[in-house]
Design a protein around this motif. Sequence first.
Motif, short mmCIF file in Angstrom:
data_model
loop_
_atom_site.label_atom_id
_atom_site.label_comp_id
_atom_site.label_asym_id
_atom_site.label_seq_id
_atom_site.Cartn_x
_atom_site.Cartn_y
_atom_site.Cartn_z
N SER A 1 -42.78 -75.04 4.29
CA SER A 1 -43.67 -75.05 3.13
C SER A 1 -44.52 -73.79 3.10
CB SER A 1 -44.55 -76.31 3.15
OG SER A 1 -45.39 -76.33 4.29
N GLY A 2 -44.90 -73.31 4.29
CA GLY A 2 -45.65 -72.06 4.36
C GLY A 2 -44.83 -70.87 3.90
N LEU A 3 -43.52 -70.90 4.20
CA LEU A 3 -42.64 -69.82 3.75
C LEU A 3 -42.61 -69.75 2.23
CD1 LEU A 3 -40.54 -67.61 4.18
CD2 LEU A 3 -38.80 -69.43 4.38
N LEU A 4 -42.52 -70.90 1.58
CA LEU A 4 -42.56 -70.92 0.12
C LEU A 4 -43.89 -70.36 -0.39
CD1 LEU A 4 -41.31 -71.67 -2.58
CD2 LEU A 4 -42.09 -74.02 -2.24
N GLY A 5 -44.97 -70.71 0.29
CA GLY A 5 -46.27 -70.17 -0.09
C GLY A 5 -46.34 -68.67 0.09
N VAL A 6 -45.76 -68.15 1.16
CA VAL A 6 -45.74 -66.71 1.40
C VAL A 6 -44.97 -65.99 0.30
CG1 VAL A 6 -44.83 -64.92 2.92
CG2 VAL A 6 -46.07 -66.86 3.88
N LEU A 7 -43.81 -66.54 -0.07
CA LEU A 7 -43.00 -65.92 -1.13
C LEU A 7 -43.78 -65.85 -2.44
CD1 LEU A 7 -39.53 -67.59 -0.44
CD2 LEU A 7 -40.23 -65.25 0.10
N LEU A 8 -44.51 -66.90 -2.76
CA LEU A 8 -45.32 -66.90 -3.98
C LEU A 8 -46.50 -65.94 -3.87
CD1 LEU A 8 -45.33 -70.76 -4.66
CD2 LEU A 8 -44.41 -69.03 -6.22
N SER A 9 -47.10 -65.88 -2.69
CA SER A 9 -48.29 -65.05 -2.51
C SER A 9 -47.98 -63.56 -2.62
CB SER A 9 -48.93 -65.33 -1.14
OG SER A 9 -49.35 -66.68 -1.05
N PHE A 10 -46.80 -63.15 -2.14
CA PHE A 10 -46.47 -61.73 -2.13
C PHE A 10 -45.50 -61.34 -3.25
CE2 PHE A 10 -47.98 -62.48 2.18
CZ PHE A 10 -48.82 -61.38 2.37
N ALA A 11 -45.23 -62.25 -4.15
CA ALA A 11 -44.35 -61.92 -5.27
C ALA A 11 -45.03 -60.89 -6.18
CB ALA A 11 -44.01 -63.18 -6.08
N THR A 12 -44.24 -59.96 -6.65
CA THR A 12 -44.77 -58.93 -7.55
C THR A 12 -44.36 -59.17 -9.00
OG1 THR A 12 -42.83 -57.55 -7.08
CG2 THR A 12 -44.81 -57.20 -5.74
N THR A 13 -43.60 -60.23 -9.23
CA THR A 13 -43.21 -60.61 -10.59
C THR A 13 -43.59 -62.07 -10.82
OG1 THR A 13 -40.98 -61.25 -9.85
CG2 THR A 13 -41.30 -58.98 -10.65
N LEU A 14 -43.76 -62.42 -12.08
CA LEU A 14 -44.14 -63.78 -12.44
C LEU A 14 -42.92 -64.69 -12.39
CD1 LEU A 14 -46.58 -65.47 -13.41
CD2 LEU A 14 -45.81 -65.02 -15.75
N TRP A 15 -43.00 -65.74 -11.58
CA TRP A 15 -41.89 -66.68 -11.45
C TRP A 15 -41.85 -67.67 -12.61
CZ3 TRP A 15 -40.97 -68.70 -5.78
CH2 TRP A 15 -40.75 -67.61 -4.92
N TYR A 16 -43.00 -68.02 -13.14
CA TYR A 16 -43.08 -69.12 -14.09
C TYR A 16 -43.66 -68.63 -15.42
CZ TYR A 16 -42.64 -71.38 -9.58
OH TYR A 16 -42.22 -71.73 -8.32
N PRO A 17 -42.81 -68.26 -16.37
CA PRO A 17 -43.28 -67.74 -17.67
C PRO A 17 -44.17 -68.70 -18.43
CG PRO A 17 -40.94 -67.31 -17.36
CD PRO A 17 -41.35 -68.22 -16.25
N VAL A 18 -44.08 -70.00 -18.13
CA VAL A 18 -44.88 -70.98 -18.87
C VAL A 18 -46.38 -70.74 -18.68
CG1 VAL A 18 -44.99 -72.72 -17.05
CG2 VAL A 18 -44.99 -73.44 -19.42
N GLN B 1 -50.56 -67.08 -9.74
CA GLN B 1 -49.40 -67.46 -8.95
C GLN B 1 -49.63 -67.17 -7.47
OE1 GLN B 1 -45.22 -66.59 -10.31
NE2 GLN B 1 -45.28 -65.16 -8.57
N GLN B 2 -50.21 -66.01 -7.16
CA GLN B 2 -50.48 -65.66 -5.78
C GLN B 2 -51.51 -66.59 -5.15
OE1 GLN B 2 -51.58 -61.59 -6.44
NE2 GLN B 2 -49.47 -60.82 -6.27
#
Length: 311
Positions: A233-250, A266-267
Amino acid sequence: MSRRHLHIFACVASLACPLIAFAHEERPENYSQLARAWEFEPGIVIPLLLSAQLYAIGLWRFWRRSGAGHGVSRWRAASFAFGWLALVVVLVSTSHPYLRALFSAHMAHHEILMLVAAPLIVLGQPLVVCLKALPSAWSARLARAANARWWLAIWGFLTNALVAWMIHAIVLWAWHAPRLMDAVIDDEWVHAAQHLSFFLSALLFWWAVIYGRRRALGYGMAVLYMFTTALHSGLLGVLLSFATTLWYPVYAHTTQPWGISPLEDQQLGGLIMWIPAGVVYIVAGLALLAGWLRESDARLVRRRVSVDVLA
């Protein structure tokens, strides 16, 4: 409808339906709107009230003869109460509409469902207490049905710690797929399914760890499942925290009134999933590890006593 049938209906409704919520299209755009955004959906409020009433009746029947704390301890009753209040905060209070405007609020709700409400309710033993609230004949029938061979086989499989761990992990990762997350905000039924699956999978996971056939206090692998849940679950949080693009357009056009960009939102949601949630899993794992070590010490003492007696 007879009184007995009303009791049965209340028990089933309170245990099976507390998370069927209907999302509205409106999204609060400021704190003034948020303060007026309490939600009193019948599909949420009625089951929550019924569950509280049934638990209170069952608790009263446990305690009326032997006194408070007998049959069901005070701390278990308090656990259920705080878990129930956590559901109210997530599903009824003004915090619920917040999740339609901010992804980070959505993540906070998920963590409260899975890491606060679910374990506290499991510790409160609601099935045992609610059965006590029913007429004795119905309780006996339900107990016999629960001891049916086919049901015991299914329940034994689902509450295997590894199986429960896998179900919980799959549910967590699957619902964070961008298409599914966007559908959650756009469709009230999908949103209800998400909340229900998060909550039920968390209940299953915590029940397997605490009460399963090889529960954590007697089986150290359950501690490993707790720590690995913190890792994935922490890995998923890390991916969201360091993402440079928006995953969820909504959420692309809903965060600005709250003074935060969609990517920052998102971060922040990723950080919530990564750090506070990870701390809860780690603390729970350490507590279970300590209990396991105490149980191991107690077993060693019993073995020494038996050897001395035989000698």
